[in-house]
Design an enzyme around this catalytic site. Structure first.
Site, PDB file in Angstrom:
ATOM      1  N   ASP A  15      -2.797  37.898  37.618  1.00  0.00           N
ATOM      2  CA  ASP A  15      -3.515  37.837  38.577  1.00  0.00           C
ATOM      3  C   ASP A  15      -3.276  39.065  39.732  1.00  0.00           C
ATOM      4  O   ASP A  15      -2.375  39.236  40.213  1.00  0.00           O
ATOM      5  CB  ASP A  15      -3.285  36.344  39.093  1.00  0.00           C
ATOM      6  CG  ASP A  15      -4.909  36.013  39.427  1.00  0.00           C
ATOM      7  OD1 ASP A  15      -5.691  35.885  38.704  1.00  0.00           O
ATOM      8  OD2 ASP A  15      -5.020  35.856  40.629  1.00  0.00           O
ATOM      9  N   GLU A  72      -5.461  42.236  36.816  1.00  0.00           N
ATOM     10  CA  GLU A  72      -6.695  42.239  37.371  1.00  0.00           C
ATOM     11  C   GLU A  72      -6.384  43.372  38.182  1.00  0.00           C
ATOM     12  O   GLU A  72      -5.719  43.272  39.205  1.00  0.00           O
ATOM     13  CB  GLU A  72      -6.974  40.945  38.069  1.00  0.00           C
ATOM     14  CG  GLU A  72      -7.429  39.870  37.328  1.00  0.00           C
ATOM     15  CD  GLU A  72      -7.926  38.496  38.140  1.00  0.00           C
ATOM     16  OE1 GLU A  72      -8.981  38.003  37.604  1.00  0.00           O
ATOM     17  OE2 GLU A  72      -7.320  38.355  38.960  1.00  0.00           O
TER      18      GLU A  72
END
Length: 403
Positions: A15, A72
């Site tokens: 993430d 990400e």
């Protein structure tokens, strides 16, 4: 990481992989909207000075296990900077999710501070081109995604989710995604053509995501909690873009309680509790059970295009991508070219509700000798038979180019 790697995991989805280092001094973001409490600050909290040092340390461990990583990577429009994360030589990450495509149409200060469909097709094409161009002539790899837990449904965003067009629109997007190079990521519900919850049957009180709640709170603070006009505009934006739509429970069976989200418990005669989010109002129409054995369903089409992708790996998984007629606001046309033998494919997509005439690309546009004739051999159609130079609403086609 070693705890999980020792237990056999193949890798990690990381993430916000570019947010672990911040500039010293923690400066304030520049004020771009004096009326907003918080200002856009991606240029400060992303891609900080020690990011690559930290990723080197992470990769040192992962390399011992042969584990893969996908991270990400928001707020990174500079492709040279992206390459520092994903080039093979850099040994940082295997691939990243670039946000160029999913950020098209978002507001500038606040992502929801916009009206639905606030983008043009050329902007959408250009965003896709940037992510595809990453692998041309480099040692990098890329990803292909349009939905995830943080994005609204693509049928609603990019096509038309009305009953007449939502199936053609879902098939159009499936064909587009299957023809783009990189590792495919398909989000739950995307394979059945899930759409955003309708405004009329899914009230604002059902929106529970923190981003949605904070946005409504900001609108109330700015315009007053009784300003129904501004609140309705905000609701329009959330109905189009909110993350809530991706987090509504998956519709497995339209005849089961709560869309079949707890179907095994129901079948066992157990009490079924309502999920934390309200079920989708259209679960009776768009669900897995109704599509599994339907050869014309969105699910069946996804299966076909993925098989087709596996049959043309050099072209569709690894091929170079070239956009044709970028400024066309209705049709999206691009060429895929094999890096190994120069084989070419043509993809043409009608992003409108109207039937459209289209002129096949010339030999020059296709990068072929001008004295050669061009033959387009149909491989995959989202509609019925190939009607030469006429595309139905939201119809897409894939051709092999012979010339």
């Amino acid at each position: 990481m070693e705890f999980w790697l020792d237990r056999g995991v193949d890798g990690f989805r990381v993430d916000t992989v570019n947010m672990y280092s911040k500039p010293s001094g923690f400066p304030d973001a520049p004020i771009t909207d004096p009326t907003a409490t918080f200002q856009p600050a991606g240029m400060l909290y992303c891609n900080g000075p020690r990011m690559h040092e930290f990723l080197d340390e992470i990769n040192h461990i992962l390399a011992r296990y042969g584990a893969i990583t996908v991270g990400e990577l928001p707020h990174t429009p500079d492709m040279a900077r992206v390459l520092r994360y994903v080039s093979a030589e850099a040994k940082q990450l295997d691939m990243v999710f670039q946000f160029d495509v999913v950020d098209v149409g978002l507001g500038q200060t606040h992502k929801y501070e916009t009206a639905p469909k606030s983008y043009t097709l050329p902007e959408f094409k250009a965003a896709i081109s940037r992510t595809q161009d990453l692998i041309r002539g480099t040692d990098a790899w890329t990803t292909v995604f349009m939905e995830n837990h943080d994005q609204a449904r693509t049928v609603s965003r990019w096509t038309d989710d009305s009953p007449r067009y939502r199936v053609p629109g879902a098939k159009l997007l499936a064909l587009l995604q299957a023809c783009l190079s990189g590792t495919q990521y398909i989000y739950q519900g995307q394979e059945i053509g899930s759409v955003n919850a309708p405004k009329e049957t899914y009230p604002l009180a059902n929106y529970l995501d923190i981003d949605s709640c904070l946005f409504i709170s900001m609108i109330k603070d700015r315009y007053g909690s009784e300003n129904t006009t501004e609140l309705d505009k905000a609701f329009d934006a959330l109905q189009h873009l909110a993350r809530d739509h991706a987090r509504i429970p998956m519709a497995w069976n339209g005849k089961a309680i709560f869309g079949g989200f707890s179907e095994p418990a129901e079948a066992a005669g157990k009490s079924v509790q309502e999920p934390w989010m309200k079920s989708h109002p259209l679960a009776g129409e768009i669900n897995v059970a109704s599509q599994v054995d339907d050869p014309d369903s969105v699910l069946a089409f996804w299966r076909r295009v993925l098989r087709m992708r596996q049959e043309h790996v050099d072209l569709l998984v690894y091929g170079d991508h070239y956009t044709l007629r970028l400024e066309d606001r209705d049709l999206y046309m691009f060429v895929k070219e094999s890096q190994t033998d120069g084989t070419k494919a043509l993809v043409v997509l009608n992003f409108t509700r109207d039937e459209k005439q289209w002129a096949p690309p010339t030999a020059q546009e296709l990068g072929l000798p001008e004295d050669k004739g061009v033959e387009l051999v149909p491989v995959m159609l989202t509609g019925g038979k190939d009607r030469l130079q006429v595309l139905a609403p939201f119809e897409g086609r894939l051709y092999l180019v012979k010339g």
